[in-house]
Design a protein around this motif. Structure first.
Motif, PDB file in Angstrom:
ATOM      1  N   VAL A 104      39.305  41.112  31.635  1.00 55.10           N
ATOM      2  CA  VAL A 104      39.165  42.335  32.432  1.00 55.10           C
ATOM      3  C   VAL A 104      37.693  42.653  32.620  1.00 55.10           C
ATOM      4  CG1 VAL A 104      39.738  44.790  32.615  1.00 55.10           C
ATOM      5  CG2 VAL A 104      41.331  43.224  31.476  1.00 55.10           C
ATOM      6  N   GLY A 105      37.246  42.604  33.875  1.00 55.53           N
ATOM      7  CA  GLY A 105      35.867  42.927  34.190  1.00 55.53           C
ATOM      8  C   GLY A 105      35.787  43.956  35.295  1.00 55.53           C
ATOM      9  N   THR A 106      34.647  43.989  35.997  1.00 52.73           N
ATOM     10  CA  THR A 106      34.452  44.912  37.122  1.00 52.73           C
ATOM     11  C   THR A 106      34.303  44.166  38.439  1.00 52.73           C
ATOM     12  OG1 THR A 106      32.034  44.863  36.878  1.00 52.73           O
ATOM     13  CG2 THR A 106      33.231  46.568  35.636  1.00 52.73           C
ATOM     14  N   GLY A 107      34.447  42.856  38.413  1.00 54.11           N
ATOM     15  CA  GLY A 107      34.118  42.021  39.561  1.00 54.11           C
ATOM     16  C   GLY A 107      35.070  42.128  40.736  1.00 54.11           C
ATOM     17  N   PRO A 108      34.771  41.406  41.813  1.00 54.75           N
ATOM     18  CA  PRO A 108      35.558  41.478  43.047  1.00 54.75           C
ATOM     19  C   PRO A 108      36.948  40.868  42.935  1.00 54.75           C
ATOM     20  CG  PRO A 108      33.377  40.527  43.436  1.00 54.75           C
ATOM     21  CD  PRO A 108      33.592  40.551  41.971  1.00 54.75           C
ATOM     22  N   PHE A 109      37.226  40.196  41.818  1.00 53.67           N
ATOM     23  CA  PHE A 109      38.537  39.572  41.650  1.00 53.67           C
ATOM     24  C   PHE A 109      39.135  39.913  40.297  1.00 53.67           C
ATOM     25  CE2 PHE A 109      36.649  37.379  45.091  1.00 53.67           C
ATOM     26  CZ  PHE A 109      37.702  37.191  45.975  1.00 53.67           C
ATOM     27  N   VAL A 110      40.435  40.059  40.315  1.00 51.49           N
ATOM     28  CA  VAL A 110      41.220  40.453  39.143  1.00 51.49           C
ATOM     29  C   VAL A 110      42.017  39.245  38.655  1.00 51.49           C
ATOM     30  CG1 VAL A 110      43.028  42.009  38.302  1.00 51.49           C
ATOM     31  CG2 VAL A 110      41.402  42.793  40.051  1.00 51.49           C
ATOM     32  N   PHE A 111      42.064  39.084  37.346  1.00 48.68           N
ATOM     33  CA  PHE A 111      42.828  37.986  36.764  1.00 48.68           C
ATOM     34  C   PHE A 111      44.306  38.112  37.121  1.00 48.68           C
ATOM     35  CE2 PHE A 111      45.374  36.394  33.118  1.00 48.68           C
ATOM     36  CZ  PHE A 111      45.043  35.052  33.205  1.00 48.68           C
ATOM     37  N   GLY A 112      44.885  36.978  37.540  1.00 49.10           N
ATOM     38  CA  GLY A 112      46.307  36.945  37.852  1.00 49.10           C
ATOM     39  C   GLY A 112      47.092  36.191  36.808  1.00 49.10           C
ATOM     40  N   SER A 113      46.798  34.886  36.658  1.00 50.87           N
ATOM     41  CA  SER A 113      47.533  34.076  35.686  1.00 50.87           C
ATOM     42  C   SER A 113      46.740  32.817  35.370  1.00 50.87           C
ATOM     43  CB  SER A 113      48.909  33.698  36.234  1.00 50.87           C
ATOM     44  OG  SER A 113      48.787  32.884  37.395  1.00 50.87           O
ATOM     45  N   TRP A 114      47.112  32.204  34.264  1.00 49.47           N
ATOM     46  CA  TRP A 114      46.475  30.955  33.846  1.00 49.47           C
ATOM     47  C   TRP A 114      47.544  30.059  33.235  1.00 49.47           C
ATOM     48  CZ3 TRP A 114      42.003  30.580  29.670  1.00 49.47           C
ATOM     49  CH2 TRP A 114      41.526  29.264  29.630  1.00 49.47           C
ATOM     50  N   THR A 115      47.782  28.944  33.889  1.00 49.69           N
ATOM     51  CA  THR A 115      48.636  27.903  33.332  1.00 49.69           C
ATOM     52  C   THR A 115      47.709  26.797  32.849  1.00 49.69           C
ATOM     53  OG1 THR A 115      50.355  28.428  34.959  1.00 49.69           O
ATOM     54  CG2 THR A 115      50.563  26.343  33.763  1.00 49.69           C
ATOM     55  N   PRO A 116      47.397  26.739  31.545  1.00 49.00           N
ATOM     56  CA  PRO A 116      46.403  25.788  31.036  1.00 49.00           C
ATOM     57  C   PRO A 116      46.686  24.360  31.480  1.00 49.00           C
ATOM     58  CG  PRO A 116      46.989  27.347  29.326  1.00 49.00           C
ATOM     59  CD  PRO A 116      47.940  27.595  30.468  1.00 49.00           C
ATOM     60  N   GLY A 117      45.642  23.711  31.938  1.00 51.10           N
ATOM     61  CA  GLY A 117      45.750  22.344  32.414  1.00 51.10           C
ATOM     62  C   GLY A 117      46.270  22.232  33.824  1.00 51.10           C
ATOM     63  N   ASN A 118      46.627  23.350  34.439  1.00 47.04           N
ATOM     64  CA  ASN A 118      47.207  23.324  35.782  1.00 47.04           C
ATOM     65  C   ASN A 118      46.400  24.173  36.761  1.00 47.04           C
ATOM     66  OD1 ASN A 118      48.904  22.953  37.935  1.00 47.04           O
ATOM     67  ND2 ASN A 118      50.479  24.355  37.206  1.00 47.04           N
ATOM     68  N   GLU A 119      46.385  25.503  36.579  1.00 46.32           N
ATOM     69  CA  GLU A 119      45.669  26.344  37.528  1.00 46.32           C
ATOM     70  C   GLU A 119      45.388  27.726  36.964  1.00 46.32           C
ATOM     71  OE1 GLU A 119      48.290  26.438  40.892  1.00 46.32           O
ATOM     72  OE2 GLU A 119      49.432  28.156  40.099  1.00 46.32           O
ATOM     73  N   ILE A 120      44.378  28.354  37.547  1.00 43.25           N
ATOM     74  CA  ILE A 120      44.030  29.746  37.270  1.00 43.25           C
ATOM     75  C   ILE A 120      44.068  30.486  38.599  1.00 43.25           C
ATOM     76  CG2 ILE A 120      42.239  31.350  36.480  1.00 43.25           C
ATOM     77  CD1 ILE A 120      41.231  29.130  34.628  1.00 43.25           C
ATOM     78  N   LYS A 121      44.725  31.658  38.591  1.00 43.24           N
ATOM     79  CA  LYS A 121      44.827  32.441  39.817  1.00 43.24           C
ATOM     80  C   LYS A 121      44.156  33.799  39.627  1.00 43.24           C
ATOM     81  CE  LYS A 121      49.199  30.385  41.398  1.00 43.24           C
ATOM     82  NZ  LYS A 121      49.161  30.258  42.842  1.00 43.24           N
ATOM     83  N   LEU A 122      43.372  34.183  40.608  1.00 45.85           N
ATOM     84  CA  LEU A 122      42.746  35.501  40.655  1.00 45.85           C
ATOM     85  C   LEU A 122      43.117  36.153  41.984  1.00 45.85           C
ATOM     86  CD1 LEU A 122      39.086  34.671  39.489  1.00 45.85           C
ATOM     87  CD2 LEU A 122      41.099  35.007  38.066  1.00 45.85           C
ATOM     88  N   THR A 123      43.134  37.487  42.012  1.00 43.90           N
ATOM     89  CA  THR A 123      43.444  38.190  43.248  1.00 43.90           C
ATOM     90  C   THR A 123      42.331  39.178  43.568  1.00 43.90           C
ATOM     91  OG1 THR A 123      44.720  39.873  42.056  1.00 43.90           O
ATOM     92  CG2 THR A 123      45.935  37.986  42.925  1.00 43.90           C
ATOM     93  N   LYS A 124      42.254  39.541  44.810  1.00 44.18           N
ATOM     94  CA  LYS A 124      41.213  40.441  45.308  1.00 44.18           C
ATOM     95  C   LYS A 124      41.284  41.809  44.625  1.00 44.18           C
ATOM     96  CE  LYS A 124      39.670  42.384  49.749  1.00 44.18           C
ATOM     97  NZ  LYS A 124      39.900  42.289  51.217  1.00 44.18           N
ATOM     98  N   ASN A 125      40.140  42.307  44.230  1.00 45.16           N
ATOM     99  CA  ASN A 125      40.026  43.644  43.649  1.00 45.16           C
ATOM    100  C   ASN A 125      39.937  44.663  44.775  1.00 45.16           C
ATOM    101  OD1 ASN A 125      39.454  45.960  42.250  1.00 45.16           O
ATOM    102  ND2 ASN A 125      37.516  45.250  41.371  1.00 45.16           N
TER     103      ASN A 125
END
Length: 543
Positions: free
Chosen positions: A220-241
């Motif tokens: 959790v930060g202040t940046g332009p993107f919000v953490f969505g999900s992380w499937t280790p070894g597969n993908e990380i998803k972020l969404t627009k803040n």
């Protein structure tokens, strides 16, 4: 006028690394506007959502996964490229490499040991927590907490106190005058985490959970993107803040997709299943450029590719052996053959354009006869058996093969072991290796960052000194370089340190490689800087 590739490389790097000395510290671009953002639409392709106004899911295919999403808890490029989209720093770098406001609007030097920062008002974290001076203090106290054991603590270990003046004013007080402090505050290791997340992580530590686990699982930060999900070894998803304090990003999300095979990443770009692909193989540059769907962005880097020796193990505890191996490396032939000319030979840990870089150093140039003589002097005329480790990076594997062949001339029998990225970092940090191949990206543009972590004896293992090199004279020089306020005097100190490190050869400097990134023709506004960081906030996807 015609320029050689090397001339263009030097020109580009000089222009992009406008060094700010004394008051600003000498360093390089590292903006919080470099944000990559994954999406939440499972199974989407890179062609489904493009629109002339932007939006959509930007898909980035990368060689390796992030190791941690705690900005204080990792020190690798893959992790930083995701983290820098979620978290922000007090200061950033503008397009010209100059210091610019981040979460701090202004800064002044109160005295030789004190810097004061005025913070932005009205900024909130993704969880609704307020950003203020107490949060800044909580974050930097955490970075420096021995119980957290942050591998990025070296960036701020000269800070003795972070003092809250009022809600929007904070002071950094240092043990000694430290010229690169402002530059270090642009580093992602100073990324600011929600205070609620920090409290939750500390609570978990008391229950014997590894520090950073809670933060990494739900960053959790202040940046332009919000953490969505992380499937280790597969993908990380972020969404627009949608509630970002500044100008919001154009795209809706970013997916960082792990695609280990280089050819498969190229196929993903060609088929429209990826917009950006990292670590393009040199033998695939022409394929991408001729594909009609994208091109390769070639960026000169501040990165050093090196071969490290475990100086705690025989025979690598003997500097003559290390010197011999370094002299057995034909860097120019290696660069031309493996890297197809995309890079320049490294004569020291610092690349051209970094504050403290000098060509006035005696390096370990290729000379196989001198290498044989050094090995004989060390008592290994008949050679020995050893191993070299590399991660699952095809280019580094090729480097290992070339080194394996070269060292046969010295009767050194080398076995190559390839490890998955996470295991590779863990095992080299633990000192289980003989030799290894790795890189170090200088993300501040200052000699301190390029030398202290790699060669100071307090930085053994995870922080950067994976050769476990110890030299009290080098330590003293690197300490002096941190404390000296005069830029010219600092340059002299670092010149002496570089020469001593070159003579001791705890690592063999190989090259400063170009960064090769495949970019779809549908993408505009993408920038990758010399520290390998993706700047994605201004990216648009268009038809």
């Amino acid at each position: 006028m015609t320029f050689s590739k090397k001339s263009l490389w030097l020109l580009f790097l000089t222009l992009t690394l406008a060094l700010v000395l004394v008051a600003c510290g000498g360093d390089k671009e590292k903006t919080t506007e470099e944000t990559a953002k994954p999406q939440e639409n499972e199974g989407s392709t890179a062609t489904e959502e493009t629109a002339s106004s932007g939006g959509g899911d930007l898909i980035i295919a990368e060689l390796s996964d992030a190791q941690s999403l705690d900005p204080h808890g990792s020190n690798d490029v893959q992790s930083s490229n995701v983290q820098s989209n979620i978290y922000e720093t007090l200061l950033v770098r503008d397009a010209n490499g100059n210091l610019a406001p981040g979460l701090a609007e202004t800064w002044t030097q109160v005295d030789d040991l004190t810097w004061e920062f005025k913070l932005r008002s009205g900024v909130t974290f993704h969880d609704g927590e307020a950003f203020n001076a107490e949060v800044v203090k909580k974050n930097f106290d955490r970075v420096l907490d021995p119980d957290v054991a942050s591998p990025r603590a070296f960036l701020f270990e000269m800070v003795t106190e972070v003092k809250v003046i009022d809600d929007t004013t904070v002071q950094f007080i240092t043990e000694y005058p430290f010229s690169p402090l402002l530059a270090h505050l642009t580093h992602n290791g100073g990324g600011l985490i929600s205070p609620k997340s920090i409290d939750a992580d500390y609570a978990a530590i008391k229950g014997d959970v590894v520090a950073g686990s809670v933060i990494s699982a739900n960053p959790v930060g202040t940046g332009p993107f919000v953490f969505g999900s992380w499937t280790p070894g597969n993908e990380i998803k972020l969404t627009k803040n949608a509630n970002y304090w500044g100008t919001p990003a154009h795209i809706d999300s970013v997916t960082f997709k792990v695609v280990p095979e280089s050819a498969t990443r190229v196929a993903e770009l060609q088929s429209g299943n990826a917009h950006i692909i990292g670590t393009v193989g040199v033998n695939q540059v022409a394929i991408v450029n001729d594909s009609g769907v994208g091109s390769v962005d070639e960026t000169a880097s501040t990165s050093l590719t090196y071969i490290g020796f475990n100086t705690n193990k025989a025979p690598f505890d003997n500097k003559l052996v290390r010197q011999a191996i370094s002299k057995a490396i034909d860097r120019k032939t290696l660069i031309d053959g493996i890297y197809d000319g995309f890079g320049i030979p490294a004569i020291s840990p610092l690349s051209p354009g970094i504050f403290g870089y000098t060509e006035d150093v005696t390096s370990m140039e290729y000379n196989i006869e001198e290498a044989k003589a050094l090995l004989a002097e060390a008592g290994y005329a008949d050679g020995f058996k050893t191993t070299i480790w590399t991660n699952d990076n095809p280019v580094r594997q090729d480097v290992a093969i070339v080194l394996q062949e070269s060292l046969k001339e010295l009767n050194i029998d080398v076995s190559i072991e390839v490890l998955e990225w996470g295991a590779y970092l863990e095992k080299t940090a633990a000192g289980e290796h003989d030799m290894f191949i790795l890189g170090w990206s200088n993300s501040t543009g200052d000699a301190d960052y390029g030398l202290y972590a790699l060669f100071h004896s307090t930085q053994h293992g995870d922080p950067g000194n994976r050769s476990f090199y110890t030299n009290t004279e080098v330590d003293a020089l690197l300490d002096a370089g941190r404390r000296e306020p005069d830029p010219s005097a600092r340059e002299g100190i670092y010149k002496d340190a570089i020469q001593m490190i070159s003579d001791e050869s705890p690592v063999a400097f190989v090259l400063h490689p170009s960064i090769l990134t495949g970019v779809s023709n549908k993408v505009t506004g993408f920038v990758v800087t010399a520290d390998s960081m993706y700047h994605l906030k201004d990216v648009k996807i268009t038809e």
